[in-house]
Design a protein around this motif. Structure first.
Motif, PDB file in Angstrom:
ATOM      1  N   GLU A  48      17.081 -40.785 -37.692  1.00 50.05           N
ATOM      2  CA  GLU A  48      17.016 -41.001 -36.245  1.00 50.05           C
ATOM      3  C   GLU A  48      15.570 -41.184 -35.777  1.00 50.05           C
ATOM      4  O   GLU A  48      15.291 -42.030 -34.932  1.00 50.05           O
ATOM      5  N   LEU A  49      14.645 -40.392 -36.328  1.00 56.42           N
ATOM      6  CA  LEU A  49      13.229 -40.525 -35.970  1.00 56.42           C
ATOM      7  C   LEU A  49      12.717 -41.896 -36.402  1.00 56.42           C
ATOM      8  O   LEU A  49      12.020 -42.580 -35.651  1.00 56.42           O
ATOM      9  N   ARG A  50      13.090 -42.333 -37.601  1.00 54.80           N
ATOM     10  CA  ARG A  50      12.681 -43.652 -38.091  1.00 54.80           C
ATOM     11  C   ARG A  50      13.183 -44.740 -37.153  1.00 54.80           C
ATOM     12  O   ARG A  50      12.464 -45.661 -36.812  1.00 54.80           O
ATOM     13  N   ASN A  51      14.422 -44.617 -36.689  1.00 59.75           N
ATOM     14  CA  ASN A  51      14.987 -45.618 -35.796  1.00 59.75           C
ATOM     15  C   ASN A  51      14.346 -45.593 -34.415  1.00 59.75           C
ATOM     16  O   ASN A  51      14.160 -46.642 -33.800  1.00 59.75           O
ATOM     17  N   CYS A  52      14.004 -44.425 -33.931  1.00 54.53           N
ATOM     18  CA  CYS A  52      13.328 -44.333 -32.640  1.00 54.53           C
ATOM     19  C   CYS A  52      11.972 -45.037 -32.698  1.00 54.53           C
ATOM     20  O   CYS A  52      11.620 -45.802 -31.807  1.00 54.53           O
ATOM     21  N   ILE A  53      11.235 -44.799 -33.767  1.00 50.96           N
ATOM     22  CA  ILE A  53       9.930 -45.452 -33.943  1.00 50.96           C
ATOM     23  C   ILE A  53      10.129 -46.959 -34.106  1.00 50.96           C
ATOM     24  O   ILE A  53       9.383 -47.759 -33.549  1.00 50.96           O
ATOM     25  N   ALA A  54      11.161 -47.359 -34.858  1.00 49.91           N
ATOM     26  CA  ALA A  54      11.452 -48.783 -35.064  1.00 49.91           C
ATOM     27  C   ALA A  54      11.729 -49.477 -33.734  1.00 49.91           C
ATOM     28  O   ALA A  54      11.279 -50.601 -33.505  1.00 49.91           O
ATOM     29  N   LYS A  55      12.481 -48.819 -32.857  1.00 48.18           N
ATOM     30  CA  LYS A  55      12.776 -49.402 -31.540  1.00 48.18           C
ATOM     31  C   LYS A  55      11.489 -49.661 -30.767  1.00 48.18           C
ATOM     32  O   LYS A  55      11.329 -50.704 -30.141  1.00 48.18           O
ATOM     33  N   LYS A  56      10.570 -48.704 -30.823  1.00 50.23           N
ATOM     34  CA  LYS A  56       9.293 -48.843 -30.107  1.00 50.23           C
ATOM     35  C   LYS A  56       8.454 -49.987 -30.670  1.00 50.23           C
ATOM     36  O   LYS A  56       7.671 -50.592 -29.963  1.00 50.23           O
ATOM     37  N   LEU A  57       8.619 -50.271 -31.963  1.00 48.33           N
ATOM     38  CA  LEU A  57       7.861 -51.336 -32.622  1.00 48.33           C
ATOM     39  C   LEU A  57       8.642 -52.644 -32.697  1.00 48.33           C
ATOM     40  O   LEU A  57       8.217 -53.585 -33.366  1.00 48.33           O
ATOM     41  N   ASN A  58       9.807 -52.687 -32.040  1.00 45.58           N
ATOM     42  CA  ASN A  58      10.693 -53.857 -32.078  1.00 45.58           C
ATOM     43  C   ASN A  58      11.072 -54.248 -33.511  1.00 45.58           C
ATOM     44  O   ASN A  58      11.074 -55.421 -33.871  1.00 45.58           O
ATOM     45  N   LYS A  59      11.364 -53.247 -34.317  1.00 39.20           N
ATOM     46  CA  LYS A  59      11.779 -53.454 -35.710  1.00 39.20           C
ATOM     47  C   LYS A  59      13.282 -53.218 -35.844  1.00 39.20           C
ATOM     48  O   LYS A  59      13.927 -52.703 -34.942  1.00 39.20           O
ATOM     49  N   THR A  60      13.824 -53.543 -36.992  1.00 35.37           N
ATOM     50  CA  THR A  60      15.246 -53.396 -37.261  1.00 35.37           C
ATOM     51  C   THR A  60      15.655 -51.929 -37.330  1.00 35.37           C
ATOM     52  O   THR A  60      14.969 -51.119 -37.951  1.00 35.37           O
ATOM     53  N   ILE A  61      16.803 -51.627 -36.718  1.00 27.95           N
ATOM     54  CA  ILE A  61      17.375 -50.286 -36.771  1.00 27.95           C
ATOM     55  C   ILE A  61      18.187 -50.174 -38.056  1.00 27.95           C
ATOM     56  O   ILE A  61      18.862 -51.115 -38.461  1.00 27.95           O
ATOM     57  N   VAL A  62      18.131 -48.997 -38.695  1.00 24.90           N
ATOM     58  CA  VAL A  62      18.864 -48.760 -39.935  1.00 24.90           C
ATOM     59  C   VAL A  62      20.036 -47.826 -39.646  1.00 24.90           C
ATOM     60  O   VAL A  62      19.855 -46.763 -39.065  1.00 24.90           O
ATOM     61  N   LYS A  63      21.218 -48.244 -40.058  1.00 25.25           N
ATOM     62  CA  LYS A  63      22.415 -47.414 -39.888  1.00 25.25           C
ATOM     63  C   LYS A  63      22.665 -46.645 -41.182  1.00 25.25           C
ATOM     64  O   LYS A  63      22.265 -47.093 -42.256  1.00 25.25           O
ATOM     65  N   PRO A  64      23.332 -45.492 -41.080  1.00 22.68           N
ATOM     66  CA  PRO A  64      23.701 -44.769 -42.300  1.00 22.68           C
ATOM     67  C   PRO A  64      24.640 -45.611 -43.145  1.00 22.68           C
ATOM     68  O   PRO A  64      25.492 -46.319 -42.613  1.00 22.68           O
ATOM     69  N   SER A  65      24.481 -45.530 -44.445  1.00 24.81           N
ATOM     70  CA  SER A  65      25.330 -46.290 -45.352  1.00 24.81           C
ATOM     71  C   SER A  65      26.673 -45.601 -45.524  1.00 24.81           C
ATOM     72  O   SER A  65      26.745 -44.374 -45.572  1.00 24.81           O
ATOM     73  N   LYS A  66      27.723 -46.380 -45.596  1.00 24.36           N
ATOM     74  CA  LYS A  66      29.055 -45.826 -45.841  1.00 24.36           C
ATOM     75  C   LYS A  66      29.311 -45.679 -47.323  1.00 24.36           C
ATOM     76  O   LYS A  66      30.283 -45.057 -47.741  1.00 24.36           O
TER      77      LYS A  66
END
Length: 72
Positions: A48-66
Motif C-alpha cells: 500500500e505504501l509503494r502504491n501511495c508513492i507511485a500515485k504521487k509519482l504518476n507511476k503504475t499501481i501494483v495489485k496483489p497477485s492472485k
C-alpha cells in the motif's frame, strides 16, 4: 525471480498523504505478499505504501497477485 521489497527503518517514513508502515506489526500482519509485478513485499502495508508513492509519482499501481507463484 523473486525480489523482496523491504524498507529497513524501524518506522518507515512516508510522504505527506501516505501512511507509514510500523515495524512492530508482526505475525499475521507480517506475511509477505506477492504483487502482480513479480515483487514480494514484506506485508500488505508495504504494498500500500509503494502504491501511495507511485500515485504521487504518476507511476503504475501494483495489485496483489492472485497466484503467489508469480513471485517464485
Amino acid at each position: 525471480m523473486c525480489i523482496l521489497f523491504y524498507l529497513s527503518i524501524s518506522i518507515i517514513t512516508a510522504p505527506p498523504g501516505c501512511t507509514a508502515c510500523p515495524k512492530g506489526k508482526e505475525g499475521l500482519f507480517d506475511t509477505p505478499i506477492c504483487g502482480m509485478n513479480g515483487v514480494a513485499y514484506k506485508n500488505y502495508c508495504y504494498l500500500e505504501l509503494r502504491n501511495c508513492i507511485a500515485k504521487k509519482l504518476n507511476k503504475t499501481i501494483v495489485k496483489p497477485s492472485k497466484t503467489p507463484t508469480t513471485c517464485g
